[in-house]
Design a protein around this motif. Sequence first.
Motif, PDB file in Angstrom:
ATOM      1  N   GLN A 145      48.402  24.813  43.135  1.00 32.28           N
ATOM      2  CA  GLN A 145      47.901  24.826  41.761  1.00 32.28           C
ATOM      3  C   GLN A 145      48.173  23.506  41.044  1.00 32.28           C
ATOM      4  O   GLN A 145      47.406  23.097  40.167  1.00 32.28           O
ATOM      5  N   ILE A 148      45.312  21.320  42.083  1.00 35.72           N
ATOM      6  CA  ILE A 148      44.102  21.684  41.336  1.00 35.72           C
ATOM      7  C   ILE A 148      44.182  21.159  39.903  1.00 35.72           C
ATOM      8  O   ILE A 148      43.219  20.592  39.370  1.00 35.72           O
ATOM      9  N   SER A 149      45.351  21.328  39.276  1.00 33.56           N
ATOM     10  CA  SER A 149      45.546  20.867  37.907  1.00 33.56           C
ATOM     11  C   SER A 149      45.376  19.353  37.801  1.00 33.56           C
ATOM     12  O   SER A 149      44.681  18.850  36.917  1.00 33.56           O
ATOM     13  N   ILE A 152      41.697  18.369  38.138  1.00 37.68           N
ATOM     14  CA  ILE A 152      40.899  18.676  36.951  1.00 37.68           C
ATOM     15  C   ILE A 152      41.110  17.625  35.859  1.00 37.68           C
ATOM     16  O   ILE A 152      40.153  17.115  35.266  1.00 37.68           O
ATOM     17  N   PHE A 153      42.374  17.297  35.602  1.00 35.74           N
ATOM     18  CA  PHE A 153      42.659  16.323  34.547  1.00 35.74           C
ATOM     19  C   PHE A 153      42.227  14.912  34.957  1.00 35.74           C
ATOM     20  O   PHE A 153      41.806  14.123  34.103  1.00 35.74           O
ATOM     21  N   TRP A 155      39.624  14.289  36.890  1.00 32.97           N
ATOM     22  CA  TRP A 155      38.168  14.341  36.688  1.00 32.97           C
ATOM     23  C   TRP A 155      37.836  14.177  35.209  1.00 32.97           C
ATOM     24  O   TRP A 155      36.859  13.497  34.849  1.00 32.97           O
ATOM     25  N   TRP A 156      38.619  14.795  34.349  1.00 35.40           N
ATOM     26  CA  TRP A 156      38.431  14.678  32.900  1.00 35.40           C
ATOM     27  C   TRP A 156      38.543  13.218  32.459  1.00 35.40           C
ATOM     28  O   TRP A 156      37.709  12.722  31.681  1.00 35.40           O
ATOM     29  N   TRP A 176      46.444  20.470  26.720  1.00 34.91           N
ATOM     30  CA  TRP A 176      46.048  21.300  27.859  1.00 34.91           C
ATOM     31  C   TRP A 176      46.901  21.027  29.091  1.00 34.91           C
ATOM     32  O   TRP A 176      47.148  21.930  29.904  1.00 34.91           O
ATOM     33  N   SER A 180      49.012  23.858  31.035  1.00 34.63           N
ATOM     34  CA  SER A 180      48.857  24.048  32.483  1.00 34.63           C
ATOM     35  C   SER A 180      50.207  24.026  33.189  1.00 34.63           C
ATOM     36  O   SER A 180      50.431  24.782  34.144  1.00 34.63           O
TER      37      SER A 180
END
Length: 231
Positions: A145, A148-149, A152-153, A155-156, A176, A180
């Motif tokens: 996880q 994954i976290s 995501i960040f 990619w942001w 965020w 997370s």
Amino acid sequence: MSDAFQLGPFILKMSMLAAVVSLACGFFAITLRLKKEKVERAPIIEMLSNSVFLAFLVWKLSYILVHFSKAIENPSSILYFSGGESGAWLAAVVVGIYLVRSIRKKAIPVHLVVLASAAGFLAASGVYHLLTVFLENSDRWYHVQQVISSAIFLWWLFTSKQDQTTMSFWLTLLLWFGISQVYVRFFIDARNALFLGLSKTQMTFYLLSLLTLFLSTRLQTPVTGGSTDET
């Protein structure tokens, strides 16, 4: 990650190898994110490289301050041990002072340094947790996880169309991220609950999230003054 392997006369721990690979990926992410900033890219990478080396040096040598008597009795122990969490906080303070002085001296835009640091940290963290999934048998779902976290960040950071020079962007990202980190740490097997089912680290990220939420609302609060009616 306690396994080690021998490379010639040297014995290297898998954890150290994972850290080196992660740092390399972190600096690669920084290079990609600053692809368009050709003038600022080199000094920022140099400054962050110095920061990593300085942090490691302070963290290791802090063992002398934390365990002074043991360091005096056995100086070679400095090579194998560190100042732990206290040393990490000391390293963070020293690196913070170094970054502030370097940014002022070299007149580097602060938002680019923050952007590069965030990209490098997320990439390095994600790769480290990914390697840990394969090298350790415990807390695998937690590390998955975290991967994954981080993805995501990251990619942001790379795809967001929002103005990344504004405080609101970074407060939202930090909010965020803090949330997370509170969530993923529920999947640590040996988590010690401190208050309301949250560990010490979770409480820290929870308070960080509350602080960023408060600052975000303050930024969005309109400033009102006297009457603007015209006659």
